[in-house]
Scaffold this motif. Sequence first.
Motif, short mmCIF file in Angstrom:
data_model
loop_
_atom_site.label_atom_id
_atom_site.label_comp_id
_atom_site.label_asym_id
_atom_site.label_seq_id
_atom_site.Cartn_x
_atom_site.Cartn_y
_atom_site.Cartn_z
N PRO A 14 -45.97 -5.08 52.55
CA PRO A 14 -47.31 -4.64 52.97
C PRO A 14 -47.71 -5.34 54.27
O PRO A 14 -47.17 -6.39 54.63
N ASN A 15 -48.67 -4.77 54.96
CA ASN A 15 -49.18 -5.33 56.21
C ASN A 15 -50.47 -6.09 55.96
O ASN A 15 -51.26 -5.72 55.10
N GLN A 16 -50.67 -7.14 56.75
CA GLN A 16 -51.88 -7.96 56.66
C GLN A 16 -52.29 -8.35 58.06
O GLN A 16 -51.44 -8.65 58.90
N THR A 17 -53.58 -8.37 58.33
CA THR A 17 -54.11 -8.82 59.61
C THR A 17 -55.09 -9.96 59.38
O THR A 17 -55.95 -9.88 58.50
N ILE A 18 -54.93 -11.02 60.17
CA ILE A 18 -55.86 -12.15 60.11
C ILE A 18 -56.42 -12.35 61.52
O ILE A 18 -55.68 -12.67 62.45
N PRO A 19 -57.72 -12.13 61.71
CA PRO A 19 -58.33 -12.42 63.01
C PRO A 19 -58.50 -13.92 63.18
O PRO A 19 -58.86 -14.62 62.23
N LEU A 20 -58.21 -14.41 64.37
CA LEU A 20 -58.31 -15.83 64.65
C LEU A 20 -59.29 -16.03 65.80
O LEU A 20 -58.94 -15.91 66.97
N PHE A 21 -60.53 -16.28 65.45
CA PHE A 21 -61.60 -16.47 66.43
C PHE A 21 -62.01 -17.93 66.43
O PHE A 21 -62.62 -18.40 65.47
N LEU A 22 -61.67 -18.62 67.52
CA LEU A 22 -61.92 -20.06 67.60
C LEU A 22 -62.99 -20.42 68.60
O LEU A 22 -63.38 -21.58 68.71
N GLY A 23 -63.46 -19.45 69.39
CA GLY A 23 -64.52 -19.71 70.35
C GLY A 23 -64.09 -20.52 71.56
O GLY A 23 -64.91 -21.20 72.17
N VAL A 24 -62.82 -20.46 71.92
CA VAL A 24 -62.31 -21.19 73.08
C VAL A 24 -61.45 -20.27 73.94
O VAL A 24 -60.93 -19.26 73.46
N SER A 25 -61.28 -20.65 75.20
CA SER A 25 -60.45 -19.84 76.09
C SER A 25 -59.05 -20.43 76.26
O SER A 25 -58.15 -19.74 76.73
N HIS A 26 -58.86 -21.71 75.90
CA HIS A 26 -57.57 -22.37 76.03
C HIS A 26 -57.25 -23.12 74.74
O HIS A 26 -58.14 -23.75 74.16
#
Length: 105
Positions: A14-26
Amino acid sequence: MPKLFRKDFSPHMPNQTIPLFLGVSHLAGYQYGAQIFQDKIAPFYKPNTNLTIEFEDELQAVATGFVQGFFAHWVNTHSINYIKRHITIKTKNPKLTQNIWDKLY
């Protein structure tokens, strides 16, 4: 649609997606990469899935140490070929996506 740099999902997983939002540009640092994996990926990752990790659009650069720390758990338990077959990295910029893959050992 940007190229995701992985051609084959296993049709039996099966497929899974995890968004990774860290609030940084680097992103930088081996320990930081390992910590982000432990805090943001490991608790949600379902083994035996094809995983897409979506980085936020603001991300502009990722250092080698971060990439190696982030993938250390998978490198220690799977082959690089397994990782590249079953994990997709998605960023706003296809060159950044390729750059992340290029820094994986």
